[in-house]
Scaffold this motif. Structure first.
Motif, PDB file in Angstrom:
ATOM      1  N   PHE A  86       0.831  -1.207   0.000  1.00  0.00           N
ATOM      2  CA  PHE A  86       0.000   0.000   0.000  1.00  0.00           C
ATOM      3  C   PHE A  86       0.867   1.260   0.000  1.00  0.00           C
ATOM      4  O   PHE A  86       0.507   2.266  -0.634  1.00  0.00           O
ATOM      5  CB  PHE A  86      -0.934   0.002   1.210  1.00  0.00           C
ATOM      6  CG  PHE A  86      -2.161  -0.852   1.034  1.00  0.00           C
ATOM      7  CD1 PHE A  86      -3.184  -0.443   0.203  1.00  0.00           C
ATOM      8  CD2 PHE A  86      -2.280  -2.073   1.691  1.00  0.00           C
ATOM      9  CE1 PHE A  86      -4.324  -1.232   0.031  1.00  0.00           C
ATOM     10  CE2 PHE A  86      -3.407  -2.863   1.531  1.00  0.00           C
ATOM     11  CZ  PHE A  86      -4.431  -2.440   0.694  1.00  0.00           C
ATOM     12  N   GLU A  87       1.981   1.220   0.708  1.00  0.00           N
ATOM     13  CA  GLU A  87       2.876   2.376   0.698  1.00  0.00           C
ATOM     14  C   GLU A  87       3.425   2.618  -0.703  1.00  0.00           C
ATOM     15  O   GLU A  87       3.510   3.769  -1.155  1.00  0.00           O
ATOM     16  CB  GLU A  87       4.014   2.158   1.693  1.00  0.00           C
ATOM     17  CG  GLU A  87       3.574   2.221   3.147  1.00  0.00           C
ATOM     18  CD  GLU A  87       4.695   1.873   4.107  1.00  0.00           C
ATOM     19  OE1 GLU A  87       5.675   1.230   3.643  1.00  0.00           O
ATOM     20  OE2 GLU A  87       4.604   2.209   5.293  1.00  0.00           O
ATOM     21  N   ALA A  88       3.791   1.536  -1.401  1.00  0.00           N
ATOM     22  CA  ALA A  88       4.279   1.674  -2.776  1.00  0.00           C
ATOM     23  C   ALA A  88       3.173   2.186  -3.692  1.00  0.00           C
ATOM     24  O   ALA A  88       3.420   3.036  -4.574  1.00  0.00           O
ATOM     25  CB  ALA A  88       4.812   0.334  -3.271  1.00  0.00           C
ATOM     26  N   GLN A  89       1.950   1.685  -3.491  1.00  0.00           N
ATOM     27  CA  GLN A  89       0.838   2.140  -4.315  1.00  0.00           C
ATOM     28  C   GLN A  89       0.548   3.623  -4.082  1.00  0.00           C
ATOM     29  O   GLN A  89       0.192   4.350  -5.022  1.00  0.00           O
ATOM     30  CB  GLN A  89      -0.409   1.311  -3.991  1.00  0.00           C
ATOM     31  CG  GLN A  89      -1.567   1.509  -4.961  1.00  0.00           C
ATOM     32  CD  GLN A  89      -1.222   1.076  -6.376  1.00  0.00           C
ATOM     33  OE1 GLN A  89      -0.592   0.041  -6.579  1.00  0.00           O
ATOM     34  NE2 GLN A  89      -1.612   1.883  -7.347  1.00  0.00           N
ATOM     35  N   ALA A  90       0.730   4.083  -2.857  1.00  0.00           N
ATOM     36  CA  ALA A  90       0.538   5.500  -2.567  1.00  0.00           C
ATOM     37  C   ALA A  90       1.599   6.342  -3.272  1.00  0.00           C
ATOM     38  O   ALA A  90       1.301   7.441  -3.773  1.00  0.00           O
ATOM     39  CB  ALA A  90       0.586   5.733  -1.061  1.00  0.00           C
ATOM     40  N   ARG A  91       2.815   5.855  -3.327  1.00  0.00           N
ATOM     41  CA  ARG A  91       3.865   6.583  -4.045  1.00  0.00           C
ATOM     42  C   ARG A  91       3.570   6.616  -5.543  1.00  0.00           C
ATOM     43  O   ARG A  91       3.834   7.611  -6.227  1.00  0.00           O
ATOM     44  CB  ARG A  91       5.230   5.953  -3.782  1.00  0.00           C
ATOM     45  CG  ARG A  91       5.695   6.088  -2.341  1.00  0.00           C
ATOM     46  CD  ARG A  91       7.169   5.792  -2.199  1.00  0.00           C
ATOM     47  NE  ARG A  91       7.517   4.432  -2.606  1.00  0.00           N
ATOM     48  CZ  ARG A  91       7.505   3.385  -1.806  1.00  0.00           C
ATOM     49  NH1 ARG A  91       7.133   3.526  -0.528  1.00  0.00           N
ATOM     50  NH2 ARG A  91       7.843   2.183  -2.237  1.00  0.00           N
ATOM     51  N   ILE A  92       3.034   5.508  -6.055  1.00  0.00           N
ATOM     52  CA  ILE A  92       2.662   5.474  -7.478  1.00  0.00           C
ATOM     53  C   ILE A  92       1.585   6.512  -7.771  1.00  0.00           C
ATOM     54  O   ILE A  92       1.656   7.259  -8.751  1.00  0.00           O
ATOM     55  CB  ILE A  92       2.173   4.064  -7.867  1.00  0.00           C
ATOM     56  CG1 ILE A  92       3.330   3.063  -7.798  1.00  0.00           C
ATOM     57  CG2 ILE A  92       1.568   4.067  -9.266  1.00  0.00           C
ATOM     58  CD1 ILE A  92       2.910   1.621  -7.986  1.00  0.00           C
ATOM     59  N   ALA A  93       0.565   6.564  -6.897  1.00  0.00           N
ATOM     60  CA  ALA A  93      -0.512   7.543  -7.100  1.00  0.00           C
ATOM     61  C   ALA A  93       0.009   8.963  -6.967  1.00  0.00           C
ATOM     62  O   ALA A  93      -0.406   9.860  -7.715  1.00  0.00           O
ATOM     63  CB  ALA A  93      -1.638   7.285  -6.101  1.00  0.00           C
ATOM     64  N   GLY A  94       0.930   9.181  -6.043  1.00  0.00           N
ATOM     65  CA  GLY A  94       1.490  10.513  -5.867  1.00  0.00           C
ATOM     66  C   GLY A  94       2.369  10.942  -7.026  1.00  0.00           C
ATOM     67  O   GLY A  94       2.480  12.133  -7.333  1.00  0.00           O
ATOM     68  N   ALA A  95       2.994   9.962  -7.692  1.00  0.00           N
ATOM     69  CA  ALA A  95       3.871  10.291  -8.821  1.00  0.00           C
ATOM     70  C   ALA A  95       3.111  10.895  -9.984  1.00  0.00           C
ATOM     71  O   ALA A  95       3.670  11.669 -10.781  1.00  0.00           O
ATOM     72  CB  ALA A  95       4.609   9.035  -9.280  1.00  0.00           C
TER      73      ALA A  95
END
Length: 469
Positions: A86-95
């Protein structure tokens, strides 16, 4: 030219500075007004609940097992991995809210017809391309916020898993303790019945009692022996399950050898209903997921509005690689693309309807989680109170059956009564002691259930400690 650049700058400033969302955030309401006190408690134990609740048992082995489980339990390992996802997915969405920059290059050899015949030349091109979506309607911000809230909810799920793991481990630990107590009781019962059988056989050989008394006594002894394998199997199962919770292969060494259930003195502080909602990570997780769903509603609505993309390209093109970036070969462009969906078969509107329905579903789930939490606390409080009363009554029963067994045995050995009262008294006394042991463990189970239902904040330190590694 200068006026055009200034105008373009003003347009971009307006797009950046006045971004707004066409969606108004929805509030999460409680399913009803919170009571001032728990019904089953009446405010008598409104002190702040204990944090590391298992320490009240003052059992160093249980404390060490908790620490080992929090370090090596495989369900926790999976939950930590999910949190990482989920942390990685949040970074993807933020990118998606940041500019993208890429390097593009091409090289080739081209033959083209010309006025004076065919001409063959080399062709080189090198450029830096950049793109950026202007988040005018906060579509990307809403998606990023939803992903961030998913991460928060995953962390709250992790805390809830720590809480349920602690309760499960303590439950198995004291189940094993009870089974050892039951085995000791069975062994004492077998020894007592064997002694009685010996006395009956002696009286039979003396011609004082019929053979029926011997058979009945043997029947009682055999029945007592038959109960032992079931307790042995239950003890092994509890010890195996506890070992697996610790991340070990099933073995029987981890659970120790304690065979006496601890006495619980006093009531467990429960605090106030208003604080329970803040201490339950599962309720917090349900609320966070509800907020994430609302952010996705905002993103779905924004998807129906025009999107603005800023595209820039800078580089050089020529027939010679060495002079590719010389001034005459330089090219650049800056574009703002606008895309407005017109006909999509109702797909975007259906997505809005879907996310809104999902919000209503998650709101119902949140309300259910709150009600379920209060039910769990109230049930555990009732079990605590009635469990204490039941133990007191069962202790009276054990005293009564012990007296009945003593008197019936004395009267039988004196020849004043038949063997049937002895047989009945033996069965009743053994059963009363066994049921008392079960009731004492159920009292502990009720205390564990209450501690779990009240939640806590102690899990945060274990989560932080694990994440810092």
């Amino acid at each position: 030219m200068s006026m055009r650049l200034n105008l373009c700058g003003l347009v971009l400033l307006a797009l950046f500075g006045f971004a707004c969302s066409p969606h108004r955030a929805q509030k999460a309401t409680l399913p009803g007004a919170l009571p001032e006190n728990y019904t089953a408690d009446g405010g008598l134990n409104a002190e702040r609940p204990l944090e590391r609740w298992w320490e009240q048992f003052q059992d160093p082995l249980l404390d060490s097992l908790m620490a080992e489980a929090f370090e090596h339990n495989l369900n926790l390992e999976q939950a930590h991995a999910r949190l990482g996802q989920f942390e990685a997915q949040a970074r993807i969405a933020g990118a998606a809210r940041r500019p993208t920059v890429g390097l593009q290059g091409a090289a080739g050899r081209v033959r083209q017809p010309g006025l004076f015949g065919a001409q063959t030349d080399n062709s080189y091109r090198l450029s830096v391309a950049a793109g950026f979506e202007l988040d005018v309607w906060r579509k990307l911000a809403s998606r990023s916020e939803a992903a961030r809230l998913d991460t928060v909810a995953a962390r709250q799920d992790l805390a809830a898993l720590y809480l349920s793991l602690s309760a499960r481990l303590a439950d198995l630990y004291y189940l094993a303790v009870e089974q050892r107590s039951q085995l000791e009781l069975v062994d004492r019962t077998i020894a007592s019945f064997a002694d009685t059988l010996q006395r009956v056989e002696n009286r039979y050989r003396e011609g004082l009692v019929p053979a029926l008394d011997v058979y009945q006594s043997r029947q009682n002894l055999a029945a007592a022996k038959a109960t032992r394998p079931a307790f042995e199997a239950s003890l092994a199962s509890a010890e195996h399950a506890l070992a697996v919770l610790l991340g070990r292969l099933p073995d029987r060494s981890a659970a120790g050898s304690l065979a006496e259930l601890p006495a619980l003195d006093g009531a467990f502080p429960v605090g106030l209903p208003a604080t329970m909602l803040q201490r339950r990570p599962d309720i917090a997780g349900a609320l966070t997921r509800l907020q994430a769903t609302d952010a996705r509603v905002a993103a779905a609505i924004a998807e129906r509005f025009p999107s603005f993309n800023l595209v820039a390209d800078y580089g050089g093109a020529g027939s010679e690689l060495g002079s590719l970036l010389d001034s005459p070969n330089i090219f650049w462009n800056l574009l703002v693309n606008l895309t407005q969906p017109l006909i999509d078969g109702g797909r975007r509107k259906a997505e809005v309807d879907r996310t809104r329905a999902l919000f209503r579903e998650n709101l119902g789930f949140y309300h259910q989680a709150v009600l379920q939490a209060f039910q769990e606390v109230e049930d555990a409080l009732v079990q605590e109170r009635t469990g204490t009363q039941r133990i007191e009554l069962l202790e009276e029963r054990v005293v009564a059956t012990a007296g009945s067994l003593r008197l019936s045995t004395e009267r039988y050995l004196q020849g004043l009564s038949e063997y049937l009262p002895v047989l009945t008294a033996q069965i009743s006394h053994a059963e009363a002691q066994s049921v008392l042991l079960q009731a004492r463990r159920q009292r502990i189970v009720a205390r564990i259930s209450l501690a779990r239902a009240l939640g806590g904040n102690w899990m945060d330190s274990f989560v932080e400690q694990r994440l810092s590694k």
